[in-house]
Design a protein around this motif. Structure first.
Motif, PDB file in Angstrom:
ATOM      1  N   ALA A  75       0.839  -1.199   0.000  1.00 26.71           N
ATOM      2  CA  ALA A  75       0.000   0.000   0.000  1.00 26.71           C
ATOM      3  C   ALA A  75       0.876   1.252   0.000  1.00 26.71           C
ATOM      4  O   ALA A  75       0.591   2.224  -0.708  1.00 26.71           O
ATOM      5  CB  ALA A  75      -0.930  -0.001   1.205  1.00 26.71           C
ATOM      6  N   LEU A  78       2.306   1.706  -3.339  1.00 27.39           N
ATOM      7  CA  LEU A  78       1.305   2.246  -4.257  1.00 27.39           C
ATOM      8  C   LEU A  78       1.193   3.766  -4.093  1.00 27.39           C
ATOM      9  O   LEU A  78       1.119   4.509  -5.072  1.00 27.39           O
ATOM     10  CB  LEU A  78      -0.053   1.586  -4.001  1.00 27.39           C
ATOM     11  CG  LEU A  78      -1.237   2.122  -4.804  1.00 27.39           C
ATOM     12  CD1 LEU A  78      -1.037   1.876  -6.294  1.00 27.39           C
ATOM     13  CD2 LEU A  78      -2.546   1.499  -4.353  1.00 27.39           C
ATOM     14  N   LEU A  79       1.211   4.220  -2.857  1.00 24.45           N
ATOM     15  CA  LEU A  79       1.037   5.648  -2.606  1.00 24.45           C
ATOM     16  C   LEU A  79       2.270   6.471  -2.947  1.00 24.45           C
ATOM     17  O   LEU A  79       2.176   7.595  -3.398  1.00 24.45           O
ATOM     18  CB  LEU A  79       0.679   5.890  -1.143  1.00 24.45           C
ATOM     19  CG  LEU A  79      -0.795   5.721  -0.796  1.00 24.45           C
ATOM     20  CD1 LEU A  79      -1.031   5.994   0.665  1.00 24.45           C
ATOM     21  CD2 LEU A  79      -1.667   6.655  -1.642  1.00 24.45           C
ATOM     22  N   GLU A  80       3.419   5.887  -2.708  1.00 21.76           N
ATOM     23  CA  GLU A  80       4.636   6.697  -2.841  1.00 21.76           C
ATOM     24  C   GLU A  80       5.464   6.368  -4.079  1.00 21.76           C
ATOM     25  O   GLU A  80       6.254   7.174  -4.535  1.00 21.76           O
ATOM     26  CB  GLU A  80       5.498   6.542  -1.580  1.00 21.76           C
ATOM     27  CG  GLU A  80       4.884   7.270  -0.394  1.00 21.76           C
ATOM     28  CD  GLU A  80       5.227   6.613   0.925  1.00 21.76           C
ATOM     29  OE1 GLU A  80       6.246   5.885   0.964  1.00 21.76           O
ATOM     30  OE2 GLU A  80       4.492   6.815   1.904  1.00 21.76           O
ATOM     31  N   GLY A  81       5.303   5.156  -4.588  1.00 16.57           N
ATOM     32  CA  GLY A  81       6.116   4.769  -5.734  1.00 16.57           C
ATOM     33  C   GLY A  81       5.235   4.287  -6.868  1.00 16.57           C
ATOM     34  O   GLY A  81       4.035   4.484  -6.869  1.00 16.57           O
ATOM     35  N   GLU A  82       5.869   3.639  -7.828  1.00 17.07           N
ATOM     36  CA  GLU A  82       5.095   3.110  -8.950  1.00 17.07           C
ATOM     37  C   GLU A  82       5.368   1.631  -9.114  1.00 17.07           C
ATOM     38  O   GLU A  82       5.111   1.031 -10.149  1.00 17.07           O
ATOM     39  CB  GLU A  82       5.465   3.849 -10.243  1.00 17.07           C
ATOM     40  CG  GLU A  82       5.075   5.307 -10.215  1.00 17.07           C
ATOM     41  CD  GLU A  82       4.955   5.891 -11.613  1.00 17.07           C
ATOM     42  OE1 GLU A  82       5.503   5.294 -12.554  1.00 17.07           O
ATOM     43  OE2 GLU A  82       4.305   6.936 -11.740  1.00 17.07           O
TER      44      GLU A  82
ATOM     45  N   MET B   1      -1.796  13.436   1.725  1.00 11.25           N
ATOM     46  CA  MET B   1      -1.655  12.139   1.048  1.00 11.25           C
ATOM     47  C   MET B   1      -2.922  11.857   0.232  1.00 11.25           C
ATOM     48  O   MET B   1      -4.027  12.030   0.723  1.00 11.25           O
ATOM     49  CB  MET B   1      -1.470  11.053   2.104  1.00 11.25           C
ATOM     50  CG  MET B   1      -0.697   9.865   1.587  1.00 11.25           C
ATOM     51  SD  MET B   1      -0.872   8.485   2.700  1.00 11.25           S
ATOM     52  CE  MET B   1       0.507   8.744   3.809  1.00 11.25           C
ATOM     53  N   ALA B   2      -2.707  11.452  -1.009  1.00 15.48           N
ATOM     54  CA  ALA B   2      -3.858  11.130  -1.859  1.00 15.48           C
ATOM     55  C   ALA B   2      -4.458   9.805  -1.416  1.00 15.48           C
ATOM     56  O   ALA B   2      -3.800   9.002  -0.786  1.00 15.48           O
ATOM     57  CB  ALA B   2      -3.399  11.014  -3.308  1.00 15.48           C
ATOM     58  N   GLY B   3      -5.742   9.602  -1.745  1.00 13.32           N
ATOM     59  CA  GLY B   3      -6.382   8.326  -1.414  1.00 13.32           C
ATOM     60  C   GLY B   3      -5.814   7.205  -2.263  1.00 13.32           C
ATOM     61  O   GLY B   3      -5.188   7.442  -3.299  1.00 13.32           O
ATOM     62  N   LEU B   4      -6.045   5.984  -1.783  1.00  7.82           N
ATOM     63  CA  LEU B   4      -5.513   4.825  -2.520  1.00  7.82           C
ATOM     64  C   LEU B   4      -6.185   4.672  -3.883  1.00  7.82           C
ATOM     65  O   LEU B   4      -5.542   4.331  -4.869  1.00  7.82           O
ATOM     66  CB  LEU B   4      -5.720   3.552  -1.701  1.00  7.82           C
ATOM     67  CG  LEU B   4      -4.796   3.368  -0.495  1.00  7.82           C
ATOM     68  CD1 LEU B   4      -5.319   2.275   0.415  1.00  7.82           C
ATOM     69  CD2 LEU B   4      -3.383   3.030  -0.951  1.00  7.82           C
ATOM     70  N   ARG B   7      -4.926   7.291  -6.335  1.00  8.30           N
ATOM     71  CA  ARG B   7      -3.513   7.013  -6.601  1.00  8.30           C
ATOM     72  C   ARG B   7      -3.364   5.818  -7.548  1.00  8.30           C
ATOM     73  O   ARG B   7      -2.565   5.851  -8.491  1.00  8.30           O
ATOM     74  CB  ARG B   7      -2.793   6.747  -5.268  1.00  8.30           C
ATOM     75  CG  ARG B   7      -1.360   6.365  -5.385  1.00  8.30           C
ATOM     76  CD  ARG B   7      -0.497   7.499  -5.915  1.00  8.30           C
ATOM     77  NE  ARG B   7       0.826   6.992  -6.261  1.00  8.30           N
ATOM     78  CZ  ARG B   7       1.726   7.657  -6.941  1.00  8.30           C
ATOM     79  NH1 ARG B   7       1.470   8.864  -7.387  1.00  8.30           N
ATOM     80  NH2 ARG B   7       2.895   7.116  -7.198  1.00  8.30           N
ATOM     81  N   ALA B   8      -4.150   4.772  -7.309  1.00 12.04           N
ATOM     82  CA  ALA B   8      -4.086   3.586  -8.177  1.00 12.04           C
ATOM     83  C   ALA B   8      -4.403   3.991  -9.611  1.00 12.04           C
ATOM     84  O   ALA B   8      -3.735   3.573 -10.561  1.00 12.04           O
ATOM     85  CB  ALA B   8      -5.061   2.518  -7.686  1.00 12.04           C
ATOM     86  N   VAL B  11      -1.425   5.933 -11.130  1.00 15.05           N
ATOM     87  CA  VAL B  11      -0.276   5.079 -11.466  1.00 15.05           C
ATOM     88  C   VAL B  11      -0.562   4.297 -12.744  1.00 15.05           C
ATOM     89  O   VAL B  11       0.276   4.218 -13.649  1.00 15.05           O
ATOM     90  CB  VAL B  11       0.057   4.105 -10.303  1.00 15.05           C
ATOM     91  CG1 VAL B  11       1.143   3.117 -10.724  1.00 15.05           C
ATOM     92  CG2 VAL B  11       0.509   4.872  -9.070  1.00 15.05           C
ATOM     93  N   LYS B  15       1.579   4.533 -16.178  1.00 10.14           N
ATOM     94  CA  LYS B  15       2.243   3.368 -16.786  1.00 10.14           C
ATOM     95  C   LYS B  15       1.889   3.283 -18.263  1.00 10.14           C
ATOM     96  O   LYS B  15       2.718   2.987 -19.112  1.00 10.14           O
ATOM     97  CB  LYS B  15       1.779   2.069 -16.118  1.00 10.14           C
ATOM     98  CG  LYS B  15       2.144   1.948 -14.671  1.00 10.14           C
ATOM     99  CD  LYS B  15       3.472   1.284 -14.498  1.00 10.14           C
ATOM    100  CE  LYS B  15       3.891   1.452 -13.056  1.00 10.14           C
ATOM    101  NZ  LYS B  15       5.175   0.871 -12.761  1.00 10.14           N
ATOM    102  N   LYS B  18       3.370   6.015 -20.456  1.00  6.90           N
ATOM    103  CA  LYS B  18       4.788   5.720 -20.703  1.00  6.90           C
ATOM    104  C   LYS B  18       4.926   4.768 -21.890  1.00  6.90           C
ATOM    105  O   LYS B  18       5.800   4.907 -22.728  1.00  6.90           O
ATOM    106  CB  LYS B  18       5.403   5.060 -19.467  1.00  6.90           C
ATOM    107  CG  LYS B  18       6.283   5.996 -18.652  1.00  6.90           C
ATOM    108  CD  LYS B  18       7.022   5.193 -17.595  1.00  6.90           C
ATOM    109  CE  LYS B  18       6.847   5.815 -16.228  1.00  6.90           C
ATOM    110  NZ  LYS B  18       7.120   4.901 -15.134  1.00  6.90           N
TER     111      LYS B  18
END
Lengths: 89, 242
Positions: A75, A78-82, B1-4, B7-8, B11, B15, B18
Motif C-alpha cells: 500500500a 502504491l502511494l509513494e512509488g510506482e 496524502m492522496a487516497g488509494l 492514486r491507483a 499510477v 504506466k 509511458k
C-alpha cells in the motif's frame, strides 16, 4: 482490481470515498488487518451495488479500488512509488 | 496524502502513457499498443500454465504424504499388535507431523487455485478488450485525420490500459505466489532426499526395520512352533510303531 469494471451511482461513490479515507487511516496507523478489511468492503460495495460493464467495453474508470490483499508495504509502495503495478510489456 | 483509489488510477494511467510515449504517430501508437496487448495476452497464458504446473507439483507431494500417513498408521497398528507401544508412538508422532504438513500443502494448493482463477478471469477480460480495441483501431485509422485520431486513441487506449495494468498485476502476484510455493515444495523435496525427512517418506525407515524385525521374529517363532509340533507328532508316531 482484478474484478472487472462497474458503474456505480453517486451515493456508492461517496461511500467508497469514505472507505478510502478509512483505508488511508489504517495505513497510517500501520494496521494491515484493518486496511484489508476496508479494501474488502470497498470491493464488496462495488460488486453489490454497481452494474458490471461488458468485458469488451473500453471506457476508462474514474477510480480504481486496489486489490484487497494488499500488505502495508504494498500500500505504501502504491502511494509513494510506482512499483506495485508492474510496467507494461 | 492522496487516497488509494485515485492514486491507483494515476499510477495505471502513467504506466500506460509511458508505454504509448514510445510510439511516434497516432497510427503507430495504435499498432504498437495492440502489439503490446497481444504480448500481455501471451504472458497471462504463460502465467496460467506456470500456476497449473506448480499446483500439480503440490498435488503430487500431497499424494505422497497421504500415502506415508496411511503407511504410518498401519505400522502403528502392527506395532501395537506386537506389543511395541514405543514403536507405535513413534509412528503416530510422525503421522501427526505429516498431517500438519498436509494441511499446509492443502492451503497452498487452494491459494494457487485462487491465483489461477484470477488469471483466467483476467485473460478473458483482456482478450475481449483487445478484440474491441482491434476493431476500434481499424476504424480510427480509416476514418480520422491524425489530429482527430489522437483524441479517439486517448479514449480507447486508456480503457485498455487499465485492463493491461490489471492483468499485469495479476500476473505479477500469481508469479510471486507460485515462486513461494515452489520454494516450499523444493524445500520438502530437498529434506526428503537429504534424509532429514527420510523417516517420513523413505521405504526403509528405522521404524520399518524394527517392525520387520518383529514380524520376522514372530514368523520364526511360528515356524519353530510348527516344527516342534510336527516333530512331536512324529516322535509320538515312532513311539507307537515301536
Amino acid at each position: 482490481m482484478g474484478d472487472g469494471q462497474y458503474d456505480v451511482d453517486d451515493e456508492v461513490a461517496k461511500g467508497l470515498n469514505d472507505l478510502d479515507g478509512q483505508a488511508e487511516q489504517a495505513l497510517q496507523a500501520g494496521d494491515e488487518e484493518h486496511l484489508r478489511e476496508v479494501l474488502r468492503r470497498m470491493a464488496e460495495q462495488v460488486r453489490a451495488n454497481g452494474a458490471r460493464l461488458p468485458e469488451d467495453d473500453l471506457k476508462p474508470s474514474e477510480a480504481i479500488v486496489p486489490p484487497d490483499d494488499l500488505t502495508l508495504d504494498e500500500a505504501r509502495e502504491l502511494l509513494e512509488g510506482e512499483g506495485l503495478i508492474p510496467d507494461l510489456p | 496524502m492522496a487516497g488509494l483509489m485515485s492514486r491507483a488510477s494515476l499510477v495505471v494511467k502513467s504506466k500506460f502513457s509511458k508505454l504509448l510515449d514510445r510510439a511516434e504517430d497516432p497510427g503507430e501508437t495504435l499498432d504498437y499498443s495492440y502489439e503490446k496487448q497481444l504480448e500481455l495476452l501471451q504472458n497471462v497464458k504463460r502465467g496460467i500454465a506456470d500456476v497449473v504446473t506448480a499446483k500439480k507439483r503440490l498435488e503430487l507431494q500431497e499424494t505422497q504424504l497421504q500415502q506415508s500417513v496411511v503407511k504410518l498408521d498401519s505400522q502403528a497398528r502392527e506395532a501395537v499388535a506386537a506389543g511395541r507401544e514405543d514403536l507405535a508412538r513413534q509412528a503416530l508422532e510422525r503421522k501427526s507431523g505429516l498431517q500438519q504438513q498436509l494441511q499446509s500443502l492443502d492451503q497452498q494448493t487452494q491459494a494457487l487455485e485462487q491465483q489461477q482463477e484470477k488469471l483466467v478471469a483476467s485473460e478473458k477480460t483482456l482478450s475481449a478488450k483487445v478484440e474491441a480495441f482491434r476493431t476500434q483501431k481499424e476504424t480510427i485509422k480509416a476514418q480520422y485525420s491524425a489530429a482527430e485520431a489522437q483524441v479517439r486513441i486517448g479514449e480507447a487506449a486508456t480503457g485498455i490500459g487499465e485492463q493491461m495494468a490489471d492483468t499485469g498485476l495479476a500476473i505479477q502476484r500469481a508469479k510471486d505466489k507460485t515462486e513461494q510455493m515452489q520454494a516450499r515444495a523444493s524445500a520438502i523435496d530437498e529434506l526428503t532426499t537429504s534424509g532429514a525427512l527420510e523417516d517420513f517418506t523413505s521405504d526403509q525407515t528405522e521404524l520399518d526395520r524394527q517392525l520387520g524385525a518383529i514380524a520376522s521374529q514372530s514368523q520364526v517363532d511360528k515356524e519353530l512352533e510348527q516344527m516342534k509340533a510336527e516333530l512331536g507328532k512324529g516322535e509320538g508316531q515312532k513311539e507307537l510303531q515301536q
